[in-house]
Design an enzyme around this catalytic site. Structure first.
Site, PDB file in Angstrom:
ATOM      1  N   GLU A  95       0.835  -0.816  -0.242  1.00  0.00           N
ATOM      2  CA  GLU A  95       0.083  -0.213  -0.415  1.00  0.00           C
ATOM      3  C   GLU A  95       0.825   1.270  -0.354  1.00  0.00           C
ATOM      4  OE1 GLU A  95      -2.692  -2.297   3.475  1.00  0.00           O
ATOM      5  OE2 GLU A  95      -1.680  -0.279   3.870  1.00  0.00           O
ATOM      6  N   CYS A 121       3.018   8.709   1.701  1.00  0.00           N
ATOM      7  CA  CYS A 121       3.144   7.747   2.635  1.00  0.00           C
ATOM      8  C   CYS A 121       3.679   6.584   1.797  1.00  0.00           C
ATOM      9  CB  CYS A 121       2.674   7.465   3.652  1.00  0.00           C
ATOM     10  SG  CYS A 121       2.743   6.361   4.605  1.00  0.00           S
ATOM     11  N   CYS A 128       7.536  -7.626   6.700  1.00  0.00           N
ATOM     12  CA  CYS A 128       7.974  -6.471   7.902  1.00  0.00           C
ATOM     13  C   CYS A 128       8.871  -7.325   8.051  1.00  0.00           C
ATOM     14  CB  CYS A 128       8.155  -5.979   8.142  1.00  0.00           C
ATOM     15  SG  CYS A 128       8.829  -4.484   8.924  1.00  0.00           S
ATOM     16  N   CYS A 132       6.558  -6.141  14.411  1.00  0.00           N
ATOM     17  CA  CYS A 132       6.107  -5.044  15.703  1.00  0.00           C
ATOM     18  C   CYS A 132       4.876  -5.817  16.998  1.00  0.00           C
ATOM     19  CB  CYS A 132       6.161  -4.014  15.490  1.00  0.00           C
ATOM     20  SG  CYS A 132       7.450  -3.220  15.313  1.00  0.00           S
ATOM     21  N   CYS A 135       1.050  -3.997  14.720  1.00  0.00           N
ATOM     22  CA  CYS A 135       1.121  -3.937  13.588  1.00  0.00           C
ATOM     23  C   CYS A 135       0.962  -4.996  12.809  1.00  0.00           C
ATOM     24  CB  CYS A 135       3.090  -3.633  13.080  1.00  0.00           C
ATOM     25  SG  CYS A 135       3.083  -2.925  11.703  1.00  0.00           S
ATOM     26  N   GLU A 179      10.452  -2.029   6.704  1.00  0.00           N
ATOM     27  CA  GLU A 179      11.219  -1.428   7.453  1.00  0.00           C
ATOM     28  C   GLU A 179      12.517  -0.255   6.557  1.00  0.00           C
ATOM     29  OE1 GLU A 179      11.601   0.550  10.648  1.00  0.00           O
ATOM     30  OE2 GLU A 179      13.396   0.709   9.508  1.00  0.00           O
ATOM     31  N   CYS A 352      -0.998   1.658   9.006  1.00  0.00           N
ATOM     32  CA  CYS A 352       0.359  -0.243   8.413  1.00  0.00           C
ATOM     33  C   CYS A 352      -0.936  -1.295   7.930  1.00  0.00           C
ATOM     34  CB  CYS A 352       0.825  -0.108   9.817  1.00  0.00           C
ATOM     35  SG  CYS A 352       2.473  -0.125   9.133  1.00  0.00           S
TER      36      CYS A 352
HETATM   37  N1  SAH Z   1       8.791   0.740   9.989  1.00  0.00           N
HETATM   38  C1  SAH Z   1       9.149   1.736   9.963  1.00  0.00           C
HETATM   39  C2  SAH Z   1       8.080   2.358   8.980  1.00  0.00           C
HETATM   40  C3  SAH Z   1       6.284   1.966   9.134  1.00  0.00           C
HETATM   41  S1  SAH Z   1       5.543   2.266  10.566  1.00  0.00           S
HETATM   42  C4  SAH Z   1       8.644   1.625  11.568  1.00  0.00           C
HETATM   43  O1  SAH Z   1       8.521   1.103  12.579  1.00  0.00           O
HETATM   44  O2  SAH Z   1       8.326   3.045  12.150  1.00  0.00           O
HETATM   45  C5  SAH Z   1       5.635   3.003  10.353  1.00  0.00           C
HETATM   46  C6  SAH Z   1       4.500   3.779  11.665  1.00  0.00           C
HETATM   47  O3  SAH Z   1       3.250   3.203  12.132  1.00  0.00           O
HETATM   48  C7  SAH Z   1       5.239   3.413  12.797  1.00  0.00           C
HETATM   49  O4  SAH Z   1       4.797   4.757  13.677  1.00  0.00           O
HETATM   50  C8  SAH Z   1       4.208   2.486  13.518  1.00  0.00           C
HETATM   51  O5  SAH Z   1       3.891   2.446  15.113  1.00  0.00           O
HETATM   52  C9  SAH Z   1       2.842   3.168  12.554  1.00  0.00           C
HETATM   53  N2  SAH Z   1       1.768   2.083  13.039  1.00  0.00           N
HETATM   54  C10 SAH Z   1       1.887   0.241  13.431  1.00  0.00           C
HETATM   55  N3  SAH Z   1       0.548  -0.308  13.356  1.00  0.00           N
HETATM   56  C11 SAH Z   1      -0.354   0.833  13.574  1.00  0.00           C
HETATM   57  C12 SAH Z   1      -1.471   0.417  13.944  1.00  0.00           C
HETATM   58  N4  SAH Z   1      -2.147  -0.983  14.534  1.00  0.00           N
HETATM   59  N5  SAH Z   1      -2.193   1.704  14.954  1.00  0.00           N
HETATM   60  C13 SAH Z   1      -1.824   3.215  14.664  1.00  0.00           C
HETATM   61  N6  SAH Z   1      -0.507   2.863  13.624  1.00  0.00           N
HETATM   62  C14 SAH Z   1       0.325   1.589  13.464  1.00  0.00           C
HETATM   63 FE1  SF4 Z   2       7.637  -3.430  10.405  1.00  0.00          FE
HETATM   64 FE2  SF4 Z   2       7.614  -1.003  11.598  1.00  0.00          FE
HETATM   65 FE3  SF4 Z   2       5.019  -2.858  11.205  1.00  0.00          FE
HETATM   66 FE4  SF4 Z   2       6.844  -2.279  13.115  1.00  0.00          FE
HETATM   67  S1  SF4 Z   2       5.928  -1.088  12.904  1.00  0.00           S
HETATM   68  S2  SF4 Z   2       6.134  -3.970  11.860  1.00  0.00           S
HETATM   69  S3  SF4 Z   2       8.755  -2.097  11.659  1.00  0.00           S
HETATM   70  S4  SF4 Z   2       6.197  -1.670   9.675  1.00  0.00           S
END
Ligand code: SAH
Ligand code: SF4
Length: 369
Positions: A95, A121, A128, A132, A135, A179, A352
């Protein structure tokens, strides 16, 4: 005599910097013409590049390919943001989101000029491997890196789809899927290509890399001195919680990440952004806000509070807005710059990996897992 010399790193024309294309073409000014067609006219067919000689157009078509991504779904939010689902040639989906923000400028005569500000974005990987806990992208695992050309093409396709003038100022954030520092070679190449003055001309200062904190790669990015902005996904103020949320914290803990941030070259007018995902009952208390303030002491920073966006199967809940405001007020009162991320595109689930989640539920055959 028009010719293309014989060493190619990729067939994807969007993967080439202007210098690289100039090195391949004789006479080299043809590269600028091609760049104008690709990035100012959003042209997708070498055959239509009318100011190039016919034999060069044919040679280009035999050597390079232009379109590598297909838009297979686009959802528009009530606030004007749009979420795109792209399909790659090897049938994977990922996306990107176009965020539309209101922009107000005060003219010299005191009147207010209202305009639009666009941010795209971008995704840097399909899936990834950081994994996390909160996520959706992380849950799906890792498929592959996006090539630099695939990163650049997201911008071209979105600009074309929205008739956005090639000269309109844009911001880029690498906050979609993946990432970016785990794919630094391709991402840094994409940053250079996007910033080419003869092309999209998106200054590196308008491009922000968000990372979950791969400390040695922050150092490597700093050494590249690209002038990009840095955003750190911090999300927790102690290592125990951060390691639960972001397993990679076991290898690169908060102190290791912050020491690389301190060494990172930051433009004198800019700050490092710290993203802090607020999760109800987990990290949304004032004790955490206090600790955050201490951790960031001495770093030119701004904090961006993000409200957890729930998805199916996630064990976490969205925080109360009251708690988020108290958290923000505390930091602001102590002199820290702090914003609460607007829930742009919430009605199109613009967090995400979540459009992809919906599509896979609809059992569409192109989804691979
Ligand atoms: N991998 C990188 C960039 C992509 S994620 C990183 O982790 O920084 C980009 C942002 O989306 C991150 O700050 C992450 O915390 C946020 N994100 C991921 N899952 C989310 C969710 N369920 N609700 C809100 N923000 C989320
Ligand atoms: Fe990957 Fe960023 Fe999602 Fe963590 S928050 S799993 S680093 S995309």
């Amino acid at each position: 005599m028009n010719s293309i010399s014989q060493s190619f790193k990729s067939k994807n024309i969007y993967s080439y910097t202007l210098d690289e294309l100039m090195g391949l073409l004789e006479p080299s000014f043809r590269a600028k013409q091609i760049y104008h067609w690709l990035y100012h006219q959003y042209e997708t067919d070498f055959g239509n590049m009318k100011n190039l000689p016919k034999n060069l157009r044919e040679a280009l078509a035999n050597t390079f390919e232009i379109t590598h991504l297909e838009i297979i779904k686009c959802q528009q939010s009530q606030d004007g943001s749009k979420k795109y689902l792209f399909k790659t040639r090897d049938q994977h989906t990922f996306e990107a989101v176009l965020l539309k923000m209101r922009d107000k400028k005060i003219r010299q005569d005191g009147s207010i000029q209202e305009g639009e500000k666009w941010t795209i974005c971008l995704s840097s990987q399909i899936g990834c491997r950081v994994g996390c806990l909160f996520c959706y992208t992380g849950k799906g695992g890792f498929i592959r890196h996006l090539e630099s050309g695939e990163i650049v093409e997201q911008v071209v396709q979105i600009k074309r789809d929205n008739y956005i003038s090639p000269h309109k100022r844009m911001n880029i954030v690498y906050m979609g899927m993946g990432e970016p520092l785990d794919n630094l070679d391709n991402v840094s190449m994409a940053i250079r290509i996007l910033s080419e003055l003869e092309g999209l001309s998106i200054s590196t200062r308008r491009q922000t890399i968000s990372t979950s904190g791969i400390a040695p790669k922050i150092e490597e990015l700093g050494r590249m001195n690209l002038g990009v902005q840095l955003a750190i996904s911090l999300h927790a103020v102690d290592d125990e919680l951060r390691s639960k949320l972001i397993p990679m914290n076991r290898a690169y803990n908060i102190e290791k990440v912050l020491s690389q941030v301190r060494a990172f070259p930051v433009d004198s007018r800019k700050r490092v952004m710290f993203e802090y995902l607020m999760i109800k009952g987990v990290n949304d208390d004032l004790k955490s806000a206090k600790k955050l303030l201490q951790l960031l002491d001495g770093i030119k920073s701004k904090v961006n509070l993000i409200l957890f966006n729930p998805h199916e199967g996630s064990e976490f809940e969205r925080p109360n807005l009251d708690d988020v405001r108290k958290f923000a007020d505390f930091l602001i009162h102590k002199g820290l710059l702090c914003t609460i991320r607007e829930s742009k595109g919430l009605d199109i689930s613009a967090a995400c990996g979540q459009l992809r989640e919906k599509i896979s539920k609809e059992n569409v055959s192109y989804e691979t897992f």
